[in-house]
Design a protein around this motif. Sequence first.
Motif, PDB file in Angstrom:
ATOM      1  N   ASP A 117      -3.931 -14.775  45.028  1.00 32.34           N
ATOM      2  CA  ASP A 117      -2.985 -15.865  44.755  1.00 32.34           C
ATOM      3  C   ASP A 117      -2.543 -15.926  43.288  1.00 32.34           C
ATOM      4  OD1 ASP A 117      -4.612 -16.415  47.114  1.00 32.34           O
ATOM      5  OD2 ASP A 117      -3.494 -18.302  47.231  1.00 32.34           O
ATOM      6  N   VAL A 118      -3.506 -15.793  42.379  1.00 35.76           N
ATOM      7  CA  VAL A 118      -3.178 -15.937  40.958  1.00 35.76           C
ATOM      8  C   VAL A 118      -2.135 -14.905  40.550  1.00 35.76           C
ATOM      9  CG1 VAL A 118      -4.082 -15.536  38.632  1.00 35.76           C
ATOM     10  CG2 VAL A 118      -5.339 -17.002  40.208  1.00 35.76           C
ATOM     11  N   GLU A 119      -2.411 -13.639  40.884  1.00 37.35           N
ATOM     12  CA  GLU A 119      -1.520 -12.570  40.422  1.00 37.35           C
ATOM     13  C   GLU A 119      -0.200 -12.580  41.186  1.00 37.35           C
ATOM     14  OE1 GLU A 119      -4.713 -11.870  41.489  1.00 37.35           O
ATOM     15  OE2 GLU A 119      -5.748 -11.490  39.586  1.00 37.35           O
ATOM     16  N   PHE A 123       3.568 -13.082  39.769  1.00 38.13           N
ATOM     17  CA  PHE A 123       4.636 -12.069  39.845  1.00 38.13           C
ATOM     18  C   PHE A 123       5.874 -12.652  40.524  1.00 38.13           C
ATOM     19  CE2 PHE A 123       0.944  -8.878  40.393  1.00 38.13           C
ATOM     20  CZ  PHE A 123       0.727  -8.859  39.031  1.00 38.13           C
ATOM     21  N   CYS A 124       5.656 -13.373  41.629  1.00 38.52           N
ATOM     22  CA  CYS A 124       6.795 -13.926  42.371  1.00 38.52           C
ATOM     23  C   CYS A 124       7.549 -14.935  41.522  1.00 38.52           C
ATOM     24  CB  CYS A 124       6.316 -14.584  43.670  1.00 38.52           C
ATOM     25  SG  CYS A 124       5.782 -13.383  44.906  1.00 38.52           S
ATOM     26  N   GLU A 152       5.063 -21.325  49.512  1.00 35.61           N
ATOM     27  CA  GLU A 152       5.165 -22.772  49.316  1.00 35.61           C
ATOM     28  C   GLU A 152       5.482 -23.121  47.867  1.00 35.61           C
ATOM     29  OE1 GLU A 152       1.756 -25.437  50.450  1.00 35.61           O
ATOM     30  OE2 GLU A 152       2.264 -24.504  52.392  1.00 35.61           O
ATOM     31  N   LYS A 153       4.949 -22.286  46.963  1.00 38.60           N
ATOM     32  CA  LYS A 153       5.085 -22.619  45.538  1.00 38.60           C
ATOM     33  C   LYS A 153       6.255 -21.905  44.875  1.00 38.60           C
ATOM     34  CE  LYS A 153       0.107 -22.958  44.991  1.00 38.60           C
ATOM     35  NZ  LYS A 153      -0.920 -21.966  44.791  1.00 38.60           N
ATOM     36  N   THR A 154       6.909 -20.977  45.605  1.00 39.96           N
ATOM     37  CA  THR A 154       7.945 -20.158  44.960  1.00 39.96           C
ATOM     38  C   THR A 154       9.287 -20.327  45.665  1.00 39.96           C
ATOM     39  OG1 THR A 154       6.153 -18.551  44.728  1.00 39.96           O
ATOM     40  CG2 THR A 154       8.318 -17.857  43.951  1.00 39.96           C
ATOM     41  N   PRO A 155      10.151 -21.199  45.131  1.00 40.73           N
ATOM     42  CA  PRO A 155      11.424 -21.477  45.814  1.00 40.73           C
ATOM     43  C   PRO A 155      12.331 -20.251  45.929  1.00 40.73           C
ATOM     44  CG  PRO A 155      11.130 -22.889  43.848  1.00 40.73           C
ATOM     45  CD  PRO A 155       9.954 -21.995  43.917  1.00 40.73           C
ATOM     46  N   SER A 156      12.225 -19.307  44.970  1.00 35.60           N
ATOM     47  CA  SER A 156      13.134 -18.144  45.003  1.00 35.60           C
ATOM     48  C   SER A 156      12.827 -17.209  46.178  1.00 35.60           C
ATOM     49  CB  SER A 156      13.021 -17.346  43.700  1.00 35.60           C
ATOM     50  OG  SER A 156      11.751 -16.743  43.619  1.00 35.60           O
ATOM     51  N   LEU A 157      11.604 -17.284  46.698  1.00 34.57           N
ATOM     52  CA  LEU A 157      11.137 -16.301  47.674  1.00 34.57           C
ATOM     53  C   LEU A 157      11.783 -16.562  49.042  1.00 34.57           C
ATOM     54  CD1 LEU A 157       9.131 -13.938  47.477  1.00 34.57           C
ATOM     55  CD2 LEU A 157       7.380 -15.456  48.367  1.00 34.57           C
ATOM     56  N   ARG A 158      12.814 -15.786  49.348  1.00 34.54           N
ATOM     57  CA  ARG A 158      13.557 -16.025  50.596  1.00 34.54           C
ATOM     58  C   ARG A 158      12.915 -15.329  51.790  1.00 34.54           C
ATOM     59  NH1 ARG A 158      17.827 -14.557  47.144  1.00 34.54           N
ATOM     60  NH2 ARG A 158      18.279 -12.662  48.340  1.00 34.54           N
TER      61      ARG A 158
END
Length: 543
Positions: A117-119, A123-124, A152-158
């Motif tokens: 999760d951390v890495e 990166f994302c 959940e934490k990365t809005p850019s990730l489509r």
Amino acid sequence: MSATTTRLPGCPGWPEDFAARYREAGYWRGETFGRVLRERAARHGDRTALVGGTERSTYAQLDARVDQLAAGLQALGLQPRDRVVVQLPNIPAFYEVVFALFRLGALPVFALPAHRDVEIGYFCEFTEAAAYVIADRHGGFDYRALASRVREKTPSLRHVLVVGDAGPFTALSSLYASAPARLTEPSPEDVAFFQLSGGSTGVPKLIPRTHDDYIYSLRASAEICRLDTSSVYLCALPAAHNFPMSSPGAFGTFYAGGTVVLALHPSPDVAFPLIAKERVTLTALVPPLAMVWMDAAKAGRHDLSSLQYIQVGGAKFSAEAAARVRSTLGCGVQQVFGMAEGLVNYTRLDDAEALVVNTQGRPISPEDELRIVDEDGNDVAPGETGQLLTRGPYTIRGYYKAEAHNARAFTSDGFYCTGDLVRMTPEGYLVVEGRAKDQINRGGDKVAAEEVENHLLAHPSVHDAAVVSMPDAFLGERTCAFVIARGAPPPATALTGFLRERGLAAFKIPDRVEFVDAFPKTGVGKVSKKALRETLSARPAPR
Ligand code: OOB
């Protein structure tokens, strides 16, 4: 064809005069990964390109699969320069995905299967990745659960694309489209992907590599390693790492028209039968694995006679071990001292035994500029040990979006400060003597002390933390965290469990935790890691 005008923002490039020189010398030939594969398919269509599990594909088949996948990824909406975090084990899909992304001009970010999760979250978020590619499960770990948390934490990730059972996400297999994509070829001077730095800072740094510079390094590596269409390369280390990717690795093997065989795990149990079955000629190992292989070969259960030589690098290989390779594995050895930032050194196949055993090789290119400097940045006398600085046609001029760090990690005239302490022999070969950077090299896995310290500091019982290396007979080095507790010291396992729960990759979890009341200081009041390391020899390991 300016190297600077088309460059992705946040990726420092080579000054135009250097770029012109590298092109003129014939190092940068204007090749792109997508076209290299297309050309190999035309020339070696029926040859076996890739073997993994039960799958085998010829160059023509691989090329066609890559086209189909590129079309599917494009239909999904992926654009040139979109960042895509790729975290796959050693399976054929790895190369199909990355070549499809290369053809689209989308940019793989090469995560390792061990990252958590951390890495992956970092990166994302940092690259504003549009997609994340995983296998459903590998090594007993469910990557879909990780993807759900990261998404959940990365809005850019489509998109999350999955090899195998996709669960709530998109199956990669559903994307192999029949309609051809209409591709805009990326330029050779464009960034092709991001490698990860071993690093010595709080967060991993991203290394932008261009088609021109990377293809030069793997083409020259393939020549040095004498690869041709009869070469069979076993990819046993994680495919995403720079060593098995390009030194000469899988990409160098494709460049030469040879065959890449994938091992899901580098242990002798998995690798030896593959070597015997596929008549593997070459592979790359880190030193602890080379030791395990040499031990396992004694049993003589598998035919390893096809191996011409093994490459060993990523961490220092002792002269004693290097000298034993031929008598145990029945093949030669090549030492490789490289870095994802660029510079790679090899001992040469026709070098005298003394050079092969005692040195970490010499650079790939006549245009690799090396300086060995003292603490004030002045060149040391010939043969003396100092920090290695380098600049050249395949060594980056800066990390991605890291202006402040770049000002420290590169000299004003563009040399990369490797943090490695080396000396040069009269023959121009390098011997790695140690490290000036705050990093632990855990058998080739790099651990940035500061990154682990920051995570430890997030624990309520930790007042201060200092992570150092301790010698280890198997891995070369392991990590020890010295901790000043806030109040009563918690059990060590409470701290390691805490790091694991935060989602730090397992290889970064300290092997040992020692509680102390205070840290020894240097003359200028900084924590003296040297003094801390020295106290370790006086404290018997708690085992
Ligand atoms: C390879 O790349 P990275 O980026 O994981 O790590 C680079 C660092 C070097 O700066 C050095 O500290 C260490 O790994 N290293 C060695 C070494 N090879 C790498 N230290 C001593 N002896 C060696 N032979 O590790 C890498 C990239 C391409 C090819 C081979 C290794």
